[in-house]
Design an enzyme around this catalytic site. Structure first.
Site, mmCIF file in Angstrom:
data_model
loop_
_atom_site.group_PDB
_atom_site.id
_atom_site.type_symbol
_atom_site.label_atom_id
_atom_site.label_comp_id
_atom_site.label_asym_id
_atom_site.label_seq_id
_atom_site.Cartn_x
_atom_site.Cartn_y
_atom_site.Cartn_z
ATOM 1 N N ILE A 1 0.809 -1.226 0.000
ATOM 2 C CA ILE A 1 0.000 0.000 0.000
ATOM 3 C C ILE A 1 0.839 1.271 0.000
ATOM 4 C CG2 ILE A 1 -2.146 -0.930 0.969
ATOM 5 C CD1 ILE A 1 -1.183 -0.057 3.735
ATOM 6 N N GLY B 1 7.519 3.857 2.709
ATOM 7 C CA GLY B 1 7.871 4.845 3.734
ATOM 8 C C GLY B 1 9.350 5.131 3.688
ATOM 9 N N GLY C 1 11.331 1.626 3.818
ATOM 10 C CA GLY C 1 10.909 0.387 3.180
ATOM 11 C C GLY C 1 9.505 0.466 2.611
ATOM 12 N N VAL C 2 8.952 -0.711 2.372
ATOM 13 C CA VAL C 2 7.660 -0.812 1.717
ATOM 14 C C VAL C 2 6.590 -1.092 2.772
ATOM 15 C CG1 VAL C 2 6.348 -2.166 0.036
ATOM 16 C CG2 VAL C 2 8.757 -1.640 -0.359
ATOM 17 N N VAL C 3 5.391 -0.586 2.549
ATOM 18 C CA VAL C 3 4.317 -0.788 3.511
ATOM 19 C C VAL C 3 3.272 -1.732 2.916
ATOM 20 C CG1 VAL C 3 2.617 0.339 4.981
ATOM 21 C CG2 VAL C 3 4.700 1.553 4.347
ATOM 22 N N LYS D 1 5.346 -2.292 7.904
ATOM 23 C CA LYS D 1 6.402 -1.608 7.192
ATOM 24 C C LYS D 1 7.628 -2.506 7.215
ATOM 25 C CE LYS D 1 8.209 3.032 7.408
ATOM 26 N NZ LYS D 1 8.149 4.241 8.227
ATOM 27 N N ASP E 1 9.625 15.170 8.221
ATOM 28 C CA ASP E 1 9.106 14.804 6.901
ATOM 29 C C ASP E 1 7.594 14.969 6.866
ATOM 30 O OD1 ASP E 1 9.327 14.051 4.273
ATOM 31 O OD2 ASP E 1 9.466 11.892 4.670
#
Ligand SMILES: *[C@@H]1O[C@H](CO)[C@@H](O)[C@H](O)[C@H]1NC(C)=O
Ligand SMILES: *[C@@H]1O[C@H](CO)[C@@H](O)[C@H](O)[C@H]1NC(C)=O
Ligand SMILES: *[C@@H]1O[C@H](CO)[C@@H](O)[C@H](O)[C@H]1NC(C)=O
Ligand SMILES: *[C@@H]1O[C@H](CO)[C@@H](O)[C@H](O)[C@H]1NC(C)=O
Ligand SMILES: *[C@@H]1O[C@H](CO)[C@@H](O)[C@H](O)[C@H]1NC(C)=O
Length: 747
Positions: free
Chosen positions: A459, A462, A465-467, A481, A585
């Site tokens: 989805i 971040g 890495g990937v969520v 995550k 951020d």
């Protein structure tokens, strides 16, 4: 091997005293020690700001003859806080009078923990520690020992006040907390409920104060003589307050004239005796006595039964209208001639509340407005300017804000957060992890939850890495995550990745706020690093504004609510997290929406990460379009960097444009700040707002202008000119209040 603790940023926002809250029990420069009809003031124009008192027909010099910043009176005694707040002295006014002096008793001395907000009740003496905000009380019914309770030391107050046998204070979240040794405090506290207050003054058994949202005067407590019956309840009508046994007096903001109500007021015959053309800077009360500092020559004028209720000017000379401070004043400015009044030892800051109705120089506001819903555009902007001021005043009241930002190297080990070692800091982190409610998951559990990290469940991405969306065996939906350790090993240093993981883990475990995405657990196995968060079914604000049709966010109410939620999340990070955290951020894709479209701030991956010394260009945090322009130069993130990012998000909400976009002609990319700020400044707000939003009703118009005005200040190039997050929250709360009920549909 060694794990260093690096102090990244120390932002000290100096204490701005909120002045002009005086009464039976609040700090002022005029004090009434009632019962002995003694009135004291802090002298102006002398080498030191020493105290002089008047009793009978005598003037009494008070020892020691050193500078005081505040005094407050009770029954037959008064106390004074030395300039700087490091010592507190009290004088009995019914003893030692035969030799024409009152004998001082020092009741507090500490150079490490200076005090402010001296608040003397009938017998108790309370003050607030500047550094922690905790209220401390001394004395009690017989003026000895420590019979009067102090409140829970964990409570962080913005200001305090004392009545007879009770004291109250305004907490950081602006609700009121009372304590004491009779039931009055708890009664008042329950009557005030969750009302948000900007100021508070206690009388014998009632309190009055101005509300934080609209500056309306409210009174609670004993009403035996009509002392709670405020004659007019318009917003911003009153500034300073003074409360006695059964009367209430207030200074009108627009002309400085005093009005009073309640039984005591009639006894004093104050209304009849007050010359309506006499203006006061401040007022203070004893049980049956009212004194004020006249604007024209800063002398004390008092009314009391002892003087047959007619006003008497005391021969105490000029009195300072506020403490002499070394620091610069907030935007409300310096009191006229204050260098003279302080005899060169600093300046007196103007009371912000008092200045509200007058034109006060403000950070440049839009010159004009093309507000389609209002018949008087200039008026509308003035109102906005004023609202900003109010917010500023409240911000000033919020007092010291110390942001101490520590970076830790997470754990010393090269590979694992779980490696035991002898560094104290690491032990702290380990115990933090162990003691938190976060669960340790096995990799297997998470693989099952995400169908082996299938791409359908992906989805987003971040900072480390990937969520993935996942469903735990108990049915709970989560966002997982996963640090991508395998594929991009070449591009990222594994140590850095480990740092990012540890940084986010230890950061998030310390946080718990409904406007922050909560952590469910974590997993660390072999090379895998995973963080498990609550799932946010409505995705990111960025997607709704820019990738979907935006129609789910098609009212100003929902958009402003989202802005406020996000601001509250950041406010928690900056002002309430210990130690405070700079997110680094803030952007619309890091603002996520739950099932009810409540917004939460997410992705703490960059928070606390990376040491400035070791950072290279590649380590620059943040996202293009949201990065604080000052950061490019200094490479140091401050709380104002988050404010800048939030300002960009506000502009996205207003205009529907991405942080960086190409205009329809396919021209050069421009930032939403470049696009919107100048136009809003020219009064063209209504040309740039997102046309997908329904409405344009009168109240909405005010609310949207408020948000626009706030956003413009958030994206100022100079961090110093940007508001604090607390000011932004106040403004957005104000905008929500403007945008009320039927005019702004709620979702
Ligand atoms: C003033 O009177 C008090 C008590 O009556 C006494 O303790 C004190 O020493 C006197 N001070 C002076 C300066 O005489
Ligand atoms: C305000 O803060 C106090 C103490 O931190 C807390 O007990 C209270 O519930 C808070 N009130 C609201 C309305 O948030
Ligand atoms: C009220 O005060 C003004 C200015 O000090 C003075 O000119 C006027 O005569 C006073 N009026 C009364 C009724 O005392
Ligand atoms: C201040 O003004 C009052 C009248 O308003 C007057 O009685 C008093 O003498 C003045 N004091 C000084 C120091 O000028
Ligand atoms: C504001 O606008 C007016 C009229 O448009 C202009 O005369 C004035 O100079 C402007 N003021 C500022 C500060 O830009």
């Amino acid at each position: 091997m060694t794990s260093e603790l690096v102090i990244l940023v120390v932002v000290l926002i100096s204490l701005q005293l909120h002045w002009g809250v005086d009464a039976l029990g609040s700090a002022s420069t005029v004090a009434v020690a009632y019962g002995t009809s003694t009135v004291c003031g802090i002298s102006a124009g002398k080498k030191s700001q020493r105290i002089q008192c008047h009793r009978g027909d005598q003037v009494i010099s008070i020892l020691p003859q050193v500078s005081f910043e505040a005094i407050s009176g009770g029954q037959s005694f008064f106390c004074g806080l030395r300039t700087g707040g490091f010592s507190l002295h009290c004088w009995e006014t019914d003893a030692g009078f035969s030799n024409h002096s009152f004998q001082p008793k020092r009741i507090y001395y500490s150079t490490n923990f200076p005090l402010t907000d001296l608040a003397v009740g009938d017998a108790q003496v309370c003050a607030r520690e500047i550094s922690s905000g905790k209220a401390i009380c001394w004395r009690g019914s017989n003026r000895v020992g420590s019979l009067f309770p102090s409140p829970d030391p964990a409570l962080d107050f913005l200001t305090i006040t004392s009545g007879s046998g009770f004291s109250c204070g305004i907490l950081k979240n602006k609700t009121v907390r009372c304590w004491g040794n009779n039931g009055i405090g708890s009664k008042i506290q329950s009557q005030l409920g969750n009302l948000l207050m900007a100021s508070l003054v206690a009388g014998e058994s009632h309190v009055c104060g101005l509300t934080a949202l609209d500056g309306v005067l409210v009174c609670k407590g004993n009403n035996n003589a009509g002392q709670l019956e405020v004659p007019s309840n318009s917003a911003h009508e009153y500034s300073d307050l003074a409360l006695g046994t059964s009367f209430t007096c207030a200074i009108r903001q627009n002309n400085g004239v005093v009005s009073c109500w309640g039984e005591g007021a009639n006894e004093l015959n104050i209304e009849k005796n007050i010359n309506v053309s006499v203006s006061f800077e401040l007022i203070t009360a004893g049980s049956d006595m009212l004194c004020g500092l006249k604007t024209n020559n800063l002398t004390i004028m008092c009314w009391s039964k002892a003087n047959n209720n007619s006003p008497v000017v005391l021969p105490l000379g000029m009195i300072i209208p506020g403490p002499c401070v070394q620091d610069s004043c907030s935007h409300c400015g310096i009191y006229p001639n204050s260098a003279f009044l302080c005899d060169g030892s600093g300046n007196i800051c103007k009371s912000c509340q008092r200045e509200l109705p007058f034109a006060v120089p403000l950070p440049k506001s839009p010159n004009s407005s093309s507000n389609p819903g209002s018949s008087s555009p200039t008026k509308s902007i003035n109102r906005l300017t004023m609202a900003f001021l109010i917010v500023g005043a409240i911000g000033a009241l919020a007092g010291t804000c110390t942001i101490l930002f520590c970076i830790s190297n997470c754990l010393t080990s090269r590979s694992s957060c779980n490696t035991a070692n002898n560094q104290e800091q690491n032990i702290n982190q380990l115990s933090l992890i162990e003691n938190s409610s976060a669960r340790a998951f096995s990799l297997m559990e998470l693989a099952v939850a995400t169908n082996n990290f299938s791409s359908e469940n992906k989805i987003g991405a971040g900072s480390f890495g990937v969520v993935y969306k996942g469903k735990l065996t108990d049915g709970t939906e989560v966002a997982i995550k996963r640090g991508e350790t395998k594929n991009d090993e070449k591009t990222e240093d594994p140590q850095e990745k480990q740092n990012a993981f540890c940084s986010e883990l230890t950061t998030v475990l310390r946080l718990n706020h409904k406007q922050l995405v909560g952590m469910v657990g974590y997993c660390q196995e072999n090379d895998e690093r995973l963080l498990v968060y609550e799932y946010m079914p409505n995705g990111s604000l960025h997607d709704h504004l820019h990738n979907k049709d935006g129609l789910l966010l098609n009212t100003w109410n929902i958009r402003i609510k989202i802005a406020l939620d996000a601001a509250r999340g950041i406010e928690y990070l900056h002002n309430y997290a210990v130690p405070p955290i700079i997110h680094r951020d803030i952007k619309s894709s890091n603002i996520l929406l739950d099932g009810n479209f409540t917004a939460k701030v997410s992705d703490f991956g960059l928070s606390l990460m990376r040491q400035p010394e070791t950072s290279t260009e590649s380590a620059v945090g943040g996202t293009i379009g949201y990065i604080d322009p000052e950061y490019y130069v200094s490479k140091i993130s401050t709380a104002k960097s988050d404010v800048y990012g939030l300002g960009v998000v506000l502009l996205e909400l207003l205009t529907g444009k991405k942080a960086v976009f190409r205009d329809s002609g396919g021209g050069v990319p421009m930032t939403v700040a470049e696009y919107a700020v100048e136009r809003i400044g020219r009064g063209e707000l209504w040309n740039v707002v997102d046309k997908r939003v329904r409405g344009g009703e009168m109240k909405e118009v005010d609310a949207v202008e408020m948000v626009a005005y706030t956003a413009m200040h958030c994206v100022k190039l100079e961090g110093e000119e940007r508001p604090n997050i607390g000011d932004i929250v106040e403004n957005l709360e104000k905008a929500i209040a403007l945008c009320s009920d039927e005019l702004c549909d709620s979702v």
